[in-house]
Design an enzyme around this catalytic site. Structure first.
Site, short mmCIF file in Angstrom:
data_model
loop_
_atom_site.label_atom_id
_atom_site.label_comp_id
_atom_site.label_asym_id
_atom_site.label_seq_id
_atom_site.Cartn_x
_atom_site.Cartn_y
_atom_site.Cartn_z
N MET A 114 0.84 -1.19 0.00
CA MET A 114 0.00 0.00 0.00
C MET A 114 0.88 1.25 0.00
O MET A 114 1.67 1.44 0.92
CB MET A 114 -0.91 0.02 1.23
CG MET A 114 -1.89 -1.13 1.29
SD MET A 114 -2.98 -1.01 2.73
CE MET A 114 -1.82 -1.40 4.05
N GLY A 202 1.47 4.06 4.89
CA GLY A 202 2.18 3.36 3.82
C GLY A 202 2.71 2.05 4.35
O GLY A 202 3.45 2.05 5.34
N SER A 203 2.35 0.93 3.78
CA SER A 203 2.63 -0.34 4.44
C SER A 203 2.33 -1.52 3.53
O SER A 203 2.25 -1.38 2.32
CB SER A 203 1.79 -0.40 5.71
OG SER A 203 0.49 0.10 5.44
N ARG A 204 2.11 -2.69 4.16
CA ARG A 204 1.89 -3.92 3.39
C ARG A 204 1.03 -4.88 4.18
O ARG A 204 1.03 -4.87 5.42
CB ARG A 204 3.25 -4.55 3.09
CG ARG A 204 3.20 -5.84 2.31
CD ARG A 204 4.61 -6.27 1.97
NE ARG A 204 4.90 -7.63 2.37
CZ ARG A 204 6.11 -8.15 2.41
NH1 ARG A 204 7.16 -7.41 2.11
NH2 ARG A 204 6.28 -9.40 2.77
#
Length: 244
Positions: A114, A202-204
């Site tokens: 993301m 912001g990540s996964r």
């Protein structure tokens, strides 16, 4: 019912509307509004206009759009908006392994990255009972890296369906993200596609597909949380695709 028959719900006229802002993001948006106002009051117009852009981005980041969740019990639904960056066969995380978790055999892991421009509300891939929520502190490496699954701050969530099928997925903080916010706890009942948390900024999210299930997405494909089907329970057919 005839296979060609289409069922139309009463009042089924759908109109676009601007997504609402999740309450978790309102405080950040209001802080940004206040800073913007102060900058203009001080006469720092150039900086004020730049801060106004940041303010709009903050509200947009925490947008919480309505999604049309597939009502298919066999579907494993994407928990996050973003880009499919990794599809690998790996052992399940030790926090979700073992007889009370996902077992110990390697599983297919689908990773969704993301960016700061994606919707960051995460949703559960299946309906059922939240069996465990395990938070692990860690580093803040680029979430696009493979080792982020083991080194970064993360939160493992295990969901068990009514028939005993379990799906595990992991929220992973990234280079900019500094906070994983859960909406659920062990014992909660959830419906497929229900909101379960978010990650700032912001990540996964990694999803572990059960044995005998192949991914129905490909690398480079974009997913929509609560709508895109990552896999169909028991369907081991491998799909192919090209980017164009």
């Amino acid at each position: 019912m005839d296979n060609d028959e289409i069922t139309i719900a009463a009042g089924g006229n759908v109109k676009w509307r601007f997504p609402s802002v999740h309450p978790e993001g309102m405080k950040f948006g209001l802080i940004a509004v206040a800073i913007t106002g102060v900058l203009f009051l001080l006469g720092w117009e150039i900086v004020g206009w730049l801060m106004l852009i940041v303010t709009i981005w903050v509200f947009t980041f925490f947008r919480d759009p309505v999604r049309a969740v597939p009502q298919d019990e066999g579907a494993i639904i994407a928990p996050a908006d973003g880009l499919i960056t990794l599809i690998q066969r790996v052992p399940p995380p030790r926090e979700m392994a073992g007889p009370n978790g996902l077992g110990d055999q390697p599983m297919i892991r689908v990773s969704i990255f993301m960016s700061v421009f994606d919707v960051h509300i995460n949703r559960t891939p299946i309906g059922g009972t939240i069996k465990s929520v395990v938070y692990i502190s860690g580093k803040f490496l680029n979430a696009d890296l493979d080792k982020a699954s083991e080194d970064n701050e993360r939160q493992h969530i295990l969901v068990e369906r009514h028939d005993g099928v379990r799906i595990g997925f992991t929220q992973i903080a990234g280079l900019v993200a500094r906070r994983i916010v859960p909406f659920v706890k062990p014992g909660d009942m959830v419906a497929a596609g229900q909101r379960i948390g978010l990650i700032r900024f912001g990540s996964r999210v990694d999803v572990y597909l059960p044995a005998g299930t192949a991914p129905r997405v490909i690398l480079g494909q974009r997913t929509v949380a609560g709508e895109t089907i990552l896999g169909q329970m028991g369907d081991a057919r491998v799909i192919a695709g090209i980017q164009q």
